[in-house]
Design an enzyme around this catalytic site. Sequence first.
Site, PDB file in Angstrom:
ATOM      1  N   SER A  52     -10.380  -0.677   4.508  1.00 47.89           N
ATOM      2  CA  SER A  52      -9.442  -0.866   5.750  1.00 47.89           C
ATOM      3  C   SER A  52      -8.797   0.620   6.369  1.00 47.89           C
ATOM      4  O   SER A  52      -8.183   1.396   5.128  1.00 47.89           O
ATOM      5  CB  SER A  52      -8.113  -1.728   5.298  1.00 47.89           C
ATOM      6  N   ARG A  84       0.731  -1.108  -0.151  1.00 46.97           N
ATOM      7  CA  ARG A  84       0.042  -0.014  -0.201  1.00 46.97           C
ATOM      8  C   ARG A  84       0.838   1.260  -0.035  1.00 46.97           C
ATOM      9  O   ARG A  84       0.480   2.189   0.614  1.00 46.97           O
ATOM     10  CB  ARG A  84      -0.923  -0.047   1.270  1.00 46.97           C
ATOM     11  N   GLU A 112      -3.886   3.445   6.931  1.00 49.74           N
ATOM     12  CA  GLU A 112      -3.781   3.276   5.529  1.00 49.74           C
ATOM     13  C   GLU A 112      -4.481   4.485   4.637  1.00 49.74           C
ATOM     14  O   GLU A 112      -4.046   4.720   3.537  1.00 49.74           O
ATOM     15  CB  GLU A 112      -4.607   1.934   5.156  1.00 49.74           C
TER      16      GLU A 112
END
Length: 303
Positions: free
Chosen positions: A221, A172, A291
């Site tokens: 998320s 990510r 995130e």
Amino acid sequence: MMTALQIKPLRGTLLTNELMARHTTWRVGGPAERYYQPADIDDLALFLQQLPEDEPLYWIGLGSNLLVRDGGIRGTVIATSGLLNGVERLDETRVRVESGVSCAKVARFCAREGLAGAEFLSGIPGTMGGALAMNAGCFGGETWKLVESVETLDHCGKLHQRKASDYVVGYRQVSGPANEWFVAVCLKLQKGDVSALQSRNKELLERRSSSQPTQLPNAGSVFRNPENDYAARLIEAAGLKGRCVGGACVSEKHANFIVNTGKAQAADVEELMTLVQKKVEQVHGVRLKPEVHIIGEHGEEQA
Ligand SMILES: Cc1cc2nc3c(=O)[nH]c(=O)nc-3n(C[C@H](O)[C@H](O)[C@H](O)COP(=O)(O)OP(=O)(O)OC[C@H]3O[C@@H](n4cnc5c(N)ncnc54)[C@H](O)[C@@H]3O)c2cc1C
């Protein structure tokens, strides 16, 4: 600080004081001073050429990984979703996708063309540009595993061709040439069977909706998984499922999701994130890292 823009005729649309809550999947976020919807890549290049050098720029896809604060954004937001929208097959195994195309459309296009490798994109509710910026992935697939090259625009509106090897890519996380944003990508795929690929797309979508709270606004998320563990497991084990601040709550269905139950402010979401981080650190000794990307100014109550 810029006061008024002297813009030559452009084919896109420049909005002012555009509420970002309309453009994020959390449905929160204050107004952007300027919000540009380009007609195409050339039009966007022309727009960027006319901006002052110090104008702050924020690029946005579907806003599915973004928390925009209640005070909004000083500067210009560049919108891409559904605007830079071209997809074309280049040859036997390669496809060119513009950055505003949704990941779901890319997965469908590749399956229809009998090209394998992009099925995991079917359940990611963002654009190709967002997937490139985040190295989005799931079910074992990852965006940058498919990337051969990208086209970028810089702050001055100059177009660049970059190889995948010009970027450092991780979980990510993607870093590359500074002050450049993605306008298109060349994906390299494998040959596959059309109906098997279409069934796989469908199966992955179904698996996703059974495990995620798709009914309420969220941004997927919230925290990155720490090494060798899952953020959702740590949050649930800390007893935080269902914990709320204002209209923002830790989802009962998936502990690493924060849902907007209707009237959440960005400040509620951010406060809940801080609460989760503190509690998880207290209980497990692990500091969770967000995130989601957080941008913009605090609202008046927080200032
Ligand atoms: C229900 C749900 C499920 C999700 N599941 C997953 C999942 O399984 N796997 C996963 O990885 N993510 C998942 N996400 C998160 C999100 O969908 C991905 O991160 C997605 O790639 C973000 O794309 P976007 O277009 O919405 O980007 P945005 O949220 O609009 O932007 C995200 C970041 O990318 C930057 N950006 C956007 N476009 C460009 C561009 N053209 N050039 C440069 N930078 C750009 C933005 O500035 C921002 O920093 C999920 C989100 C939701 C809501």
